[in-house]
Write an enzyme that holds these catalytic residues in place. Structure first.
Site, PDB file in Angstrom:
ATOM      1  N   CYS A 197       0.819  -1.206   0.000  1.00  0.00           N
ATOM      2  CA  CYS A 197       0.000   0.000   0.000  1.00  0.00           C
ATOM      3  C   CYS A 197       0.857   1.262   0.000  1.00  0.00           C
ATOM      4  O   CYS A 197       0.412   2.330  -0.418  1.00  0.00           O
ATOM      5  CB  CYS A 197      -0.933   0.010   1.211  1.00  0.00           C
ATOM      6  SG  CYS A 197      -0.085  -0.110   2.805  1.00  0.00           S
ATOM      7  N   HIS A 249      19.193   0.858  -0.647  1.00  0.00           N
ATOM      8  CA  HIS A 249      17.747   1.012  -0.523  1.00  0.00           C
ATOM      9  C   HIS A 249      17.088  -0.316  -0.151  1.00  0.00           C
ATOM     10  O   HIS A 249      16.214  -0.353   0.735  1.00  0.00           O
ATOM     11  CB  HIS A 249      17.169   1.523  -1.851  1.00  0.00           C
ATOM     12  CG  HIS A 249      15.685   1.739  -1.805  1.00  0.00           C
ATOM     13  ND1 HIS A 249      15.110   2.794  -1.133  1.00  0.00           N
ATOM     14  CD2 HIS A 249      14.662   1.021  -2.351  1.00  0.00           C
ATOM     15  CE1 HIS A 249      13.784   2.730  -1.260  1.00  0.00           C
ATOM     16  NE2 HIS A 249      13.493   1.658  -1.992  1.00  0.00           N
TER      17      HIS A 249
END
Length: 420
Positions: free
Chosen positions: A50, A95
């Site tokens: 989400c 990352h």
């Protein structure tokens, strides 16, 4: 091929943009197959939640993935490009490690993202798009996340209202599993709190709501029962824990109602959480000896202290990640030399076999073994040294660099004469 990450997340784009390029779980295999059909992309994995959609991939043309992402979702590239980030090798590795460790999450240090990343890896593996490089990247990511969680306080403190409510209740009752719980309201906050409390398997769960149908729907999901708000007066004494969050402009539980419930309970303690603004429970209730009442502000203090602790742990977590990024990049760098090493060993093996066959023929003819071995060693040494010797003699613009390079390759010492 180089490693890249292409993505969009809650830091770079609003929900209205993120939802346009999200991937449903059952669509990921098809998307991976479609992406890797592009000749420019060799390996790929898609992480879609989400809060983020990220594509981890190996390619020599990263811009191809951006165009693919827009085309796949039937969007013009200029519509999404301002919100996208593309990280090349080092930044891509860092990352991935930060995402797995919960440092890039909306709730700092939350553990759910690690499970979501593992699902993304399984999907890529099943789709046949998880190559050696990405497999190694994600295995390192999981190891880093485990190390960060084990050696720092990144996940040690609660950082949500719902989790804080459960933590405070555990200070009053030794086991939530032995308690009965009443949830007043059926909105998002109540549902979130109910999920956290029900994870402790309480003895009974009841939902009271103004709209009975909505209360019943939530109660069924929780494995509990539903009652009407009008029943609170006669039922309140039955509950050890009360969590309330409605949109009522006036308190639902007044001092007199709670006093009667406590007398009926023979002064057994009651834990109450009021998450409503304005309040659902009159503030005077909190002054009673046998009631432990916490408001949204009280929970906010618990959450804030948890966030401060996690923020302090970020420094340690980032240090671990930086060190592990360097280690992964060293492994990645060695991958580029593997074909050269393999070719070098193959050439040496061919030379060895050729000279071995020549020596065996001489021995079969009855030649002196010592002389054959001497000749074998000279011929093999000359073959091994022919290419580097020729490169040194014919060196052009590399003449200044080659001697030092040969010295490192063959472990020559400066005092052996090279470079004089």
């Amino acid at each position: 091929m180089a490693l890249f990450t292409l993505g969009i997340n809650h830091h770079t784009a609003p929900l209205s943009v993120r939802e346009q390029i999200a991937f449903q779980t059952d669509a990921v295999p098809h998307a991976l197959a479609d992406l890797t059909r592009c000749k420019a992309v060799d390996e790929a994995a898609i992480l879609s939640t989400c809060n983020r959609t990220e594509v981890y991939f190996a390619t020599d043309a990263p811009e191809a993935a951006t165009q693919w992402l827009a085309d796949y979702h039937r969007l013009a590239r200029h519509e999404i490009e301002p919100y996208l980030y593309t990280y090349p090798e080092r930044e891509a590795v860092r990352h991935a490690f930060r995402v797995a460790s919960g440092l890039d999450s909306m709730v700092l240090g939350e553990p759910q993202i690690l499970g979501q990343m593992k699902e993304a890896v399984r999907a890529a593996d099943q789709a046949g798009t998880l190559g050696t490089t990405l497999h190694k990247l994600f295995q390192h990511s999981f190891a880093v996340a485990k190390e960060v969680r084990a050696t720092t306080a990144i996940g040690a403190n609660v950082v949500s209202m719902a989790a804080a409510a459960v933590r405070l209740a555990e200070r009053i009752f030794e086991r939530i599993a032995d308690q009965t719980i009443l949830f007043i309201g059926a909105g998002e906050m109540i549902e979130l709190c109910a999920t956290h409390f029900c994870a402790q398997r309480p003895k009974q769960v009841v939902v009271a709501n103004r709209t009975v149908e909505r209360g019943l729907a939530l109660a069924e999901r929780l494995g509990g029962k539903a009652i009407r708000l009008e029943e609170l007066g006669e039922r309140l004494s039955q509950f050890d824990i009360v969590v309330s969050c409605t949109a009522s402009p006036l308190p639902i539980l007044g001092l007199g109602l709670v006093e009667r419930a406590i007398r009926t309970r023979r002064h057994r303690p009651m834990f109450m959480v009021d998450l409503a603004v304005p309040r659902d429970i009159e503030y005077e209730v909190g002054e009673m000896d046998d009631v432990f009442l916490y408001t949204v502000d009280d929970l906010a203090q618990v959450v804030e202290s948890g966030l401060e602790s996690r923020q302090a742990a970020v420094v340690d977590a980032e240090a671990i990640i930086s060190e592990r990024v360097d280690g992964f990049l060293r492994w990645l760098a060695t991958r580029g030399t593997v074909p050269v090493i393999r070719s070098l060993r193959d050439a040496a093996e061919r030379a060895r076999r050729h000279e071995m066959e020549h020596a065996l023929k001489l021995l079969a003819r009855g030649e002196d073994p010592v002389r054959v071995l001497e000749q074998f060693s000279h011929r093999l040494t000359n073959k091994f040294l022919h290419a580097p010797t020729q490169a040194l003699v014919q060196a052009g613009s590399e003449r200044d660099d080659l001697p030092a390079l040969v010295g490192r390759l063959f472990h020559l010492h400066p005092d052996s004469g090279y470079g004089d």
